[in-house]
Design an enzyme around this catalytic site. Structure first.
Site, PDB file in Angstrom:
ATOM      1  N   GLY A  71      14.593  18.440  44.046  1.00 15.75           N
ATOM      2  CA  GLY A  71      14.386  19.777  44.575  1.00 15.75           C
ATOM      3  C   GLY A  71      15.623  20.236  45.319  1.00 15.75           C
ATOM      4  N   GLN A  98      20.601  25.023  51.133  1.00 20.88           N
ATOM      5  CA  GLN A  98      21.335  23.755  51.059  1.00 20.88           C
ATOM      6  C   GLN A  98      22.702  23.907  50.369  1.00 20.88           C
ATOM      7  OE1 GLN A  98      17.683  21.609  49.453  1.00 20.88           O
ATOM      8  NE2 GLN A  98      18.678  19.973  50.593  1.00 20.88           N
ATOM      9  N   CYS A 108      16.019  13.637  51.118  1.00 21.25           N
ATOM     10  CA  CYS A 108      16.503  15.016  51.059  1.00 21.25           C
ATOM     11  C   CYS A 108      17.994  14.981  50.741  1.00 21.25           C
ATOM     12  CB  CYS A 108      16.266  15.684  52.412  1.00 21.25           C
ATOM     13  SG  CYS A 108      16.906  17.360  52.518  1.00 21.25           S
ATOM     14  N   LEU A 109      18.453  15.843  49.861  1.00 21.42           N
ATOM     15  CA  LEU A 109      19.878  15.850  49.504  1.00 21.42           C
ATOM     16  C   LEU A 109      20.758  16.196  50.710  1.00 21.42           C
ATOM     17  CD1 LEU A 109      19.809  17.551  45.980  1.00 21.42           C
ATOM     18  CD2 LEU A 109      20.090  15.120  46.507  1.00 21.42           C
ATOM     19  N   HIS A 154       8.270  20.524  50.794  1.00 22.72           N
ATOM     20  CA  HIS A 154       9.566  20.147  51.376  1.00 22.72           C
ATOM     21  C   HIS A 154      10.578  21.291  51.207  1.00 22.72           C
ATOM     22  CE1 HIS A 154      12.903  17.081  52.077  1.00 22.72           C
ATOM     23  NE2 HIS A 154      13.559  18.086  51.554  1.00 22.72           N
ATOM     24  N   GLU A 155      10.628  21.880  50.002  1.00 24.71           N
ATOM     25  CA  GLU A 155      11.622  22.936  49.761  1.00 24.71           C
ATOM     26  C   GLU A 155      11.265  24.216  50.503  1.00 24.71           C
ATOM     27  OE1 GLU A 155      14.368  21.990  48.612  1.00 24.71           O
ATOM     28  OE2 GLU A 155      13.579  20.077  47.904  1.00 24.71           O
ATOM     29  N   HIS A 184      12.548  24.080  53.908  1.00 28.33           N
ATOM     30  CA  HIS A 184      13.978  24.419  54.023  1.00 28.33           C
ATOM     31  C   HIS A 184      14.173  25.923  54.224  1.00 28.33           C
ATOM     32  CE1 HIS A 184      16.248  20.778  53.470  1.00 28.33           C
ATOM     33  NE2 HIS A 184      15.624  20.447  52.359  1.00 28.33           N
TER      34      HIS A 184
HETATM   35 NI    NI Z   1      15.526  18.629  51.351  1.00 27.31          NI
END
Ligand code: NI
Length: 172
Positions: free
Chosen positions: A46, A51, A96-97, A138-139, A142
């Protein structure tokens, strides 16, 4: 398409609230295409626009690498809104990236229903459970400036941030 650089913690932009997208046009689709390439390159499930430094309410989820789910992956979402969340929660480890090398058990609603605009600007609704629900939740977090450490105790968050710091040094 191009690979964008992913913003990692600590960076204040990750705490900002993304703005609603007014029109889903070619400009938005171009951002999506770049986000998708960036997410795949980083082996992510995701990615939210914030991000990659773009404060627009847009995100991609694709859990097909983790679980074989039918057809409609990746899922592009513009202005996603959760319209139902189950009271039942489930704890699972997630990453998470923007927190490379950092993983933590996080409790999230097991099921969600979300409405959004798709890649072409069409109105959609989707019910999700398990990994897909978790990825969507989760996204969407963000887009609201919420990251995984916000769910953790101060001590656990500090430990995770130390791991991320080390992981980032090894990447450089
Ligand atoms: Ni994330």
């Amino acid at each position: 398409m191009s690979i964008l650089s992913i913003i990692t913690t600590p960076n204040p932009i990750l705490k900002e609230i993304s703005k609603e997208v007014l029109v889903v046009d070619d400009n938005i689709r171009k951002i999506f295409d770049d986000m998708l390439e960036t997410m795949k390159h980083a082996n992510g499930a995701g990615l939210a626009a914030v991000q990659v430094g773009i404060l627009k309410r847009m995100m991609i989820v694709d859990i097909s690498e983790d679980i074989k789910v039918p057809s409609n992956n990746p899922i592009f979402m513009v202005n996603p809104e959760i319209i139902y969340m189950s009271e039942e929660h489930i704890v699972y480890q997630e990453g998470c990236l923007s927190f490379p090398g950092g993983f933590s058990d996080i409790s999230r609603p097991l099921n969600v229903k979300v409405k959004y605009l798709d890649y072409h600007g069409n109105k959609k609704e989707m019910e999700a459970t398990g990994w897909l629900a978790r990825a969507i939740e989760h996204e969407i977090d963000h887009l609201n400036g919420i990251v995984m450490t916000d769910y953790m105790s101060k001590l656990k968050a500090q430990m995770l941030l130390k791991k991320v710091e080390k992981a980032k040094k090894n990447l450089v």
